[in-house]
Scaffold this motif. Structure first.
Motif, short mmCIF file in Angstrom:
data_model
loop_
_atom_site.label_atom_id
_atom_site.label_comp_id
_atom_site.label_asym_id
_atom_site.label_seq_id
_atom_site.Cartn_x
_atom_site.Cartn_y
_atom_site.Cartn_z
N TYR B 304 0.76 -1.29 -0.11
CA TYR B 304 -0.16 -0.05 0.04
C TYR B 304 0.79 1.06 -0.13
O TYR B 304 0.37 2.48 -0.47
CB TYR B 304 -0.99 0.05 1.22
CG TYR B 304 -2.13 -1.05 1.18
CD1 TYR B 304 -2.55 -1.41 -0.23
CD2 TYR B 304 -2.88 -1.16 2.17
CE1 TYR B 304 -3.69 -2.27 -0.21
CE2 TYR B 304 -4.11 -1.89 2.11
CZ TYR B 304 -4.56 -2.44 1.27
OH TYR B 304 -5.57 -3.15 0.96
N GLY B 305 2.03 1.13 0.66
CA GLY B 305 3.05 2.41 0.70
C GLY B 305 3.76 2.68 -0.68
O GLY B 305 4.53 3.52 -0.34
N VAL B 306 3.81 1.78 -1.40
CA VAL B 306 4.64 1.69 -2.57
C VAL B 306 4.26 2.43 -3.87
O VAL B 306 3.20 1.87 -4.57
CB VAL B 306 5.19 0.25 -3.01
CG1 VAL B 306 6.23 0.20 -4.27
CG2 VAL B 306 6.05 -0.37 -1.77
N GLU B 307 4.80 3.49 -4.29
CA GLU B 307 4.13 4.21 -5.37
C GLU B 307 4.86 3.55 -6.86
O GLU B 307 5.80 2.61 -6.63
CB GLU B 307 4.76 5.72 -5.55
CG GLU B 307 3.61 6.47 -4.50
CD GLU B 307 4.47 7.69 -3.89
OE1 GLU B 307 5.72 7.87 -3.99
OE2 GLU B 307 3.54 8.77 -3.56
N LEU B 308 4.11 4.04 -7.73
CA LEU B 308 4.25 3.31 -8.98
C LEU B 308 5.92 3.26 -9.56
O LEU B 308 6.37 2.45 -9.89
CB LEU B 308 3.47 4.10 -10.25
CG LEU B 308 3.72 3.40 -11.39
CD1 LEU B 308 2.92 1.84 -11.39
CD2 LEU B 308 2.66 4.03 -12.32
N GLY B 309 6.32 4.39 -9.36
CA GLY B 309 7.91 4.53 -9.78
C GLY B 309 8.71 3.69 -8.91
O GLY B 309 9.53 2.93 -9.43
N ARG B 310 8.31 3.69 -7.56
CA ARG B 310 9.35 2.66 -6.64
C ARG B 310 9.01 1.25 -7.05
O ARG B 310 9.78 0.50 -7.16
CB ARG B 310 9.11 3.09 -5.24
CG ARG B 310 10.16 2.30 -4.33
CD ARG B 310 10.15 3.07 -2.98
NE ARG B 310 10.69 2.41 -1.95
CZ ARG B 310 9.91 1.88 -0.79
NH1 ARG B 310 8.81 2.59 -0.87
NH2 ARG B 310 10.50 1.18 0.10
N PHE B 311 7.93 1.05 -7.28
CA PHE B 311 7.28 -0.41 -8.08
C PHE B 311 8.11 -0.83 -8.80
O PHE B 311 8.60 -2.03 -9.02
CB PHE B 311 5.93 -0.38 -8.06
CG PHE B 311 5.18 -1.67 -8.22
CD1 PHE B 311 5.31 -2.70 -7.14
CD2 PHE B 311 5.07 -2.18 -9.62
CE1 PHE B 311 4.68 -3.97 -7.63
CE2 PHE B 311 4.42 -3.34 -9.56
CZ PHE B 311 3.95 -4.24 -8.74
N HIS B 312 8.09 -0.01 -10.02
CA HIS B 312 9.10 -0.29 -11.25
C HIS B 312 10.32 -0.50 -10.89
O HIS B 312 11.10 -1.50 -11.41
CB HIS B 312 8.91 0.87 -12.02
CG HIS B 312 7.47 0.66 -13.04
ND1 HIS B 312 7.47 -0.26 -14.10
CD2 HIS B 312 6.66 1.42 -13.07
CE1 HIS B 312 6.16 -0.23 -14.47
NE2 HIS B 312 5.58 0.97 -13.90
N GLN B 313 10.95 0.10 -10.10
CA GLN B 313 12.29 0.09 -9.63
C GLN B 313 12.75 -1.09 -8.79
O GLN B 313 13.53 -2.04 -9.18
CB GLN B 313 12.64 1.52 -8.87
CG GLN B 313 14.46 1.56 -8.52
CD GLN B 313 14.46 3.00 -7.93
OE1 GLN B 313 13.81 4.01 -8.45
NE2 GLN B 313 15.43 2.91 -7.04
N MET B 314 11.62 -1.62 -7.83
CA MET B 314 11.77 -2.73 -7.45
C MET B 314 11.73 -3.94 -8.15
O MET B 314 12.56 -4.99 -8.21
CB MET B 314 10.80 -2.91 -6.16
CG MET B 314 10.96 -1.98 -5.11
SD MET B 314 9.64 -1.91 -3.86
CE MET B 314 9.99 -3.51 -3.10
N ALA B 315 10.92 -3.74 -9.19
CA ALA B 315 10.88 -4.84 -10.22
C ALA B 315 12.20 -5.16 -10.86
O ALA B 315 12.58 -6.13 -11.25
CB ALA B 315 9.68 -4.65 -11.03
N MET B 316 12.91 -4.10 -11.31
CA MET B 316 13.90 -4.01 -11.95
C MET B 316 15.21 -4.55 -11.11
O MET B 316 16.24 -5.21 -11.54
CB MET B 316 14.48 -2.60 -12.26
CG MET B 316 14.13 -2.21 -13.64
SD MET B 316 14.41 -0.38 -14.01
CE MET B 316 16.13 -0.18 -13.51
N GLU B 317 15.21 -4.37 -10.03
CA GLU B 317 16.22 -4.72 -8.86
C GLU B 317 16.00 -5.90 -8.22
O GLU B 317 16.99 -6.65 -7.67
CB GLU B 317 16.68 -3.63 -7.87
CG GLU B 317 17.02 -2.32 -8.56
CD GLU B 317 16.93 -1.09 -7.54
OE1 GLU B 317 16.67 -1.53 -6.42
OE2 GLU B 317 17.13 0.01 -7.97
N THR B 318 14.92 -6.67 -8.37
CA THR B 318 14.84 -7.79 -7.73
C THR B 318 15.75 -8.91 -8.03
O THR B 318 15.99 -9.19 -9.35
CB THR B 318 13.25 -8.03 -7.64
OG1 THR B 318 13.14 -9.28 -6.98
CG2 THR B 318 12.74 -8.71 -9.10
N SER B 319 15.77 -9.90 -6.84
CA SER B 319 16.82 -11.05 -7.48
C SER B 319 15.51 -12.21 -7.74
O SER B 319 15.97 -13.36 -7.94
CB SER B 319 17.49 -11.56 -6.39
OG SER B 319 16.71 -11.37 -5.23
#
Lengths: 584, 584
Positions: B304-319
């Protein structure tokens, strides 16, 4: 009655909250112990934080605390930049702000009186668990007729935080940090995933440049998605248009986009504004004067305001060949004579810069405060002017007394600044409300954080009872009074990057205080003049009312003829009028 | 009388200021017009601003507004780091703060009452022209028994702004930004030209590392002057000592180093502090409990606290290999079932991360609020505890009623937080002064900017008249009352980098309000209990006073015998006592 009612309401709302509390108040579970760290395990997690990441996480520092404020901040940053650019290029600004709603319109949120008062949204009362706050999505377009931006700079100006032309100089301008507009774009990108779109045309090119970009927050660098030539779709011979898609919340009233634009028209009477609101309504605010304000000039730092660290850095970077030249060209108000005086105090002789040791520079820096140096030049700060700030206040209030003052410039930490104050009193201003305060910094209206502002510190510490107003300790006075304060400086110190409140420098507070005192003194004269006038009026009425009867009584008692009576009445009236005048 | 006197003083001081005004108020010379710019000339001046340059110029954002506060801020940043490091390593902290004065002691500055009240220095009243503010020079040493820092990290930790281990995680700690201690060193360097000196020893090495460094503000990089092995001069098996030479101002009393250390001993009863003040006086504060507080654990971001921009970034960086694994491991409270639910809402199927398109990620993000997800785990926030905060308040006040509450954790923008409140009333607390408010965030005392703090917004908006206190609109109540508020969170949002005031998040204000209301309700019970007791006392006194006379009167009227009179009096007394009890 009103008070009793509000107390009852308060009691009621507390009742409502009891349930929440009952739910919220639980025994805290004893948390598990996290694994113990050591220097090596900590070292693995230590890394660099990019300035974009920093401000993305701390976005409330930049004014993106909540959707409503985020929308306003975005508009504000764009307008600030446009006005600065136009003025620097000597162009009378014409700025269009267009807000298109991309998502269904939300109902106006229920706000309680207190929250409404402070422009805050009400928090839903249902404990910890809840989904994200609902927002609206907007497409914001801001178009100016400024000088445009050369194509190679567009990426960095809009796609990099801490980049710009205003930070490294000492010159009065609205923007100063090189953060605002790129942060607004970053916020748009974070909340909607959409890139910024910029079109800019400079006069010497026939075509404009179109750029679509994102910010790479990991590296704080622009990621240009599109860059191409395009035609400039506006009639001006140059200009810039910026488009940002963002989540926000549009509401009219206090601390709204509407209010911000309106206040801008008042502090920038030389600028034309057009605003198209999300409902498609168009507002035009043509400029009121066809002349640009005096352009502030750039100054060199004053020796008194330069700390040792900066002094060494300036010495390293100077293009001057020797110490004396360095002092005389890189600082303001240092003549050859003053430089000699400083050298004498320091026990250092003039020499080529390359020869000067660290220790010698220290000695020179230490000698600076011992030498009397003229205050910095102050043509670098340009006030709005007493007439114009009174006009501004007249637009906002219907009072029956106005006064204003522009102080002469002063200096804090080597930075020249000037304070202006206007005051409105009486008329239709409500007598039972706290003083209204309008704040401006470098012509930009400040709409948030009033209590954190130096202006508030000054106004609440003054004794307003002296001026016939009610006031409780550490509060603004209550009465039919409004105040406008404008602080202009080559570097306005704000309490945060969002530039909402002026920081607490004693020198600035002192000048604000003196400006307000000047206006308050005029108010005091007005109040006693008004009191005297009322008194005189009252006395005049007595005379007019009773003298004919006295005349008749005397006529009867003394058996006067009509002309005699007229004469006596005339003499009496003159004597009383005279007594009345002397009585004051 | 007191009021009249202060008004007279105010009038007098205004008189004194008139001269300044007369001098200050001059005609503003019409400034010369600065050369007009165009896009090309502007482009030449556009450049990058290093984060060190930014904060050097904006140092008030970091708490270096004036010499007194600069000294305190430096001590504060060092103590915060030491406490964090010790606790993470599971070490009971022992911290020594030593202040050596390197320049002649300045006289305590003349402060007027208002300035004293707000801890500010008085501005000299002599118009624009004046030299730099006089300061003192100090050598500050802070030594801890923490885990130490590995040699290769020392440079960056102390010589680079925005570097550290706390920013990129979600875990409750005092430091969070990676700015504080390096900024303190930079301030020292700017004001005195002296480098920072650090000695650090880790347990597994026999020797310690000594580093002397400056910050290159142009590049925000450490400039290491000396790095060598040295012996650790303290008895602990590991630790860090930091030395900074800086300009500052040492004064006791409110907002002083002394007060800060004292308040730290209260919010950190598990830590031992030693303080050697500039006069060589030594203060020891041994720990009161021999147990570390529960170590907060680190959490993943809540969807709920993750905005779209951060969501994309997390998706890029995830292992994670696929979408479902990504959702379930990189976020808190997302089980496989919740992930399935989100995918269903989004109309997206699980797939390898590399296959997921931008558009599909957008759809998943859009679906998140439509799925009910459990609140984030809250063992990541560790309150001080009701008993300990009452103890803290007891150390600061002599009241006759105390109460405290620790709320259960709540969430803002995906960040768990918890609010605690303690309240003291009556006793020796002055009845004619405004409520005293003690503020803590993640156990760190907040000493500045009280009015800018969310706590103030809450306390001034509450109706304290309900609790028998005086209060004017938008003000703190007046009466014998003190309040302590502690906000603990994995990320405390502050109004500026100096971490002086808590930002205005509605969810946080709501929890503060509920915590204060709980305490206020206890106060209300206490006050009415006290009122009833007083009332009963008063009635009992009536009975004792008047009954014998009534007995005598009745005896005379009804001709009663003495025993009869005694009996009547006894019955009467019983009846009245009973009525009194029932009456309540």
């Amino acid at each position: 009655m009103g008070k009793r009612k509000s107390a009852a309401l308060a009691a009621k709302s507390e009742k409502a909250e009891e349930k929440v509390m009952a739910k919220g108040k639980q025994h805290i579970k004893s948390p598990k112990r996290a694994p113990v760290e050591n220097a090596e395990s900590m070292a693995k997690r230590q890394r660099e934080i990019s300035v974009s990441e920093f401000f993305a996480k701390n976005r409330h520092l930049l004014g993106f605390d909540n959707p409503k404020k985020a929308l306003l901040t975005t508009v504000k940053e764009a307008i600030d930049n446009s006005l600065d650019a136009c003025e620097e290029a000597g162009i009378l600004p014409e700025i269009t702000v267009k807000l298109d709603r991309l998502s269904p319109k939300l109902k106006e949120p229920e706000v309680d009186a207190a929250a409404k008062d402070s422009g805050e949204e009400k928090v839903e009362k249902k404990g910890a668990k809840k989904g994200p706050i609902p927002t609206e999505r907007f497409h914001l377009t801001i178009i100016d007729n400024g000088p445009g931006i050369v194509a190679t700079q567009i990426g960095k100006i809009f796609g990099k935080l801490l980049y710009g032309s205003k930070f490294h100089r000492m010159k009065m301008s609205r923007g100063q940090q090189g953060i605002g507009i790129s942060a607004a774009g970053m916020y748009g990108q974070m909340t909607t995933g959409k890139p910024m779109r910029i079109i800019s045309k400079i006069p010497k090119e026939a075509k404009a440049t179109f750029v679509e970009l994102k910010i790479d927050t990991k590296t704080n660098k622009p990621e240009v998605l599109t860059e191409k030539e395009t035609s400039w779709p506006h009639s001006s011979k140059s200009g810039t248009s910026v488009e940002i898609t963002l989540e926000g919340r549009y509401q009219r009233g206090r601390q709204s986009v509407d209010e911000f634009i309106l206040q801008n028209t008042l502090s920038n009477p030389h600028a034309t504004f057009h605003f198209v609101d999300p409902d498609g309504q168009k507002f035009d605010y043509p400029r009121k004067i066809n002349e640009l304000p005096h352009l502030p000039s750039e100054i060199k730092p004053h020796p008194y305001g330069v700390e040792l660290g900066r002094f060494h850095q300036m010495a390293m970077e100077t293009s001057a060949k020797n110490l004396k030249k360095f002092m005389a060209t890189d600082f303001s108000r240092v003549s050859d004579k003053v430089a000699d005086e400083i050298f004498k105090q320091a026990g250092v002789k003039d020499m080529p810069m390359s020869k000067a040791t660290h220790e010698q520079l220290n000695k020179i820096h230490e000698a600076i405060p011992k030498v009397s140096i003229m205050s910095p030049p102050t043509d670098c700060v340009v006030p709005i002017g007493e007439d114009l700030i009174v006009d501004t206040l007249k637009h906002q209030t219907k009072a029956d007394f106005y006064t204003a003052t522009t102080r002469s410039p002063s200096v804090y930490r080597g930075n020249p600044f000037v304070v202006e104050c206007a005051l409105a009193y009486g008329g239709e201003l409500p007598g039972d409300e706290q003083m209204t305060v309008y704040r401006f910094a470098n012509r930009v209206p400040l709409q948030f954080q009033p209590t954190a502002c130096a202006t508030n510190r000054v106004l609440t510490k003054m004794d307003w009872k002296n001026y016939g107003l009610n006031q409780s300790k550490n509060s603004l006075p209550t009465g039919p009074i409004a105040i406008l304060i404008h602080v202009a400086s080559v570097w306005v110190p704000f309490t945060s990057e969002s530039k909402e409140a002026i920081a607490d420098y004693p020198e600035i507070k002192q000048e604000i205080r003196l400006a307000v005192l000047e206006c308050a003194r005029q108010l005091s004269l007005h109040v006693s003049r008004a009191r005297r006038a009322a008194e005189a009026e009252r006395k005049a009425n007595y005379i007019d009312t009773y003298i004919p009867f006295i005349g008749e009584a005397l006529q009867e008692m003394l058996k006067l003829s009509d002309p005699q009576r007229e004469k006596v009445v005339g003499t009496l009236r003159n004597t009383l009028e005279k007594a009345k005048l002397e009585g004051n």
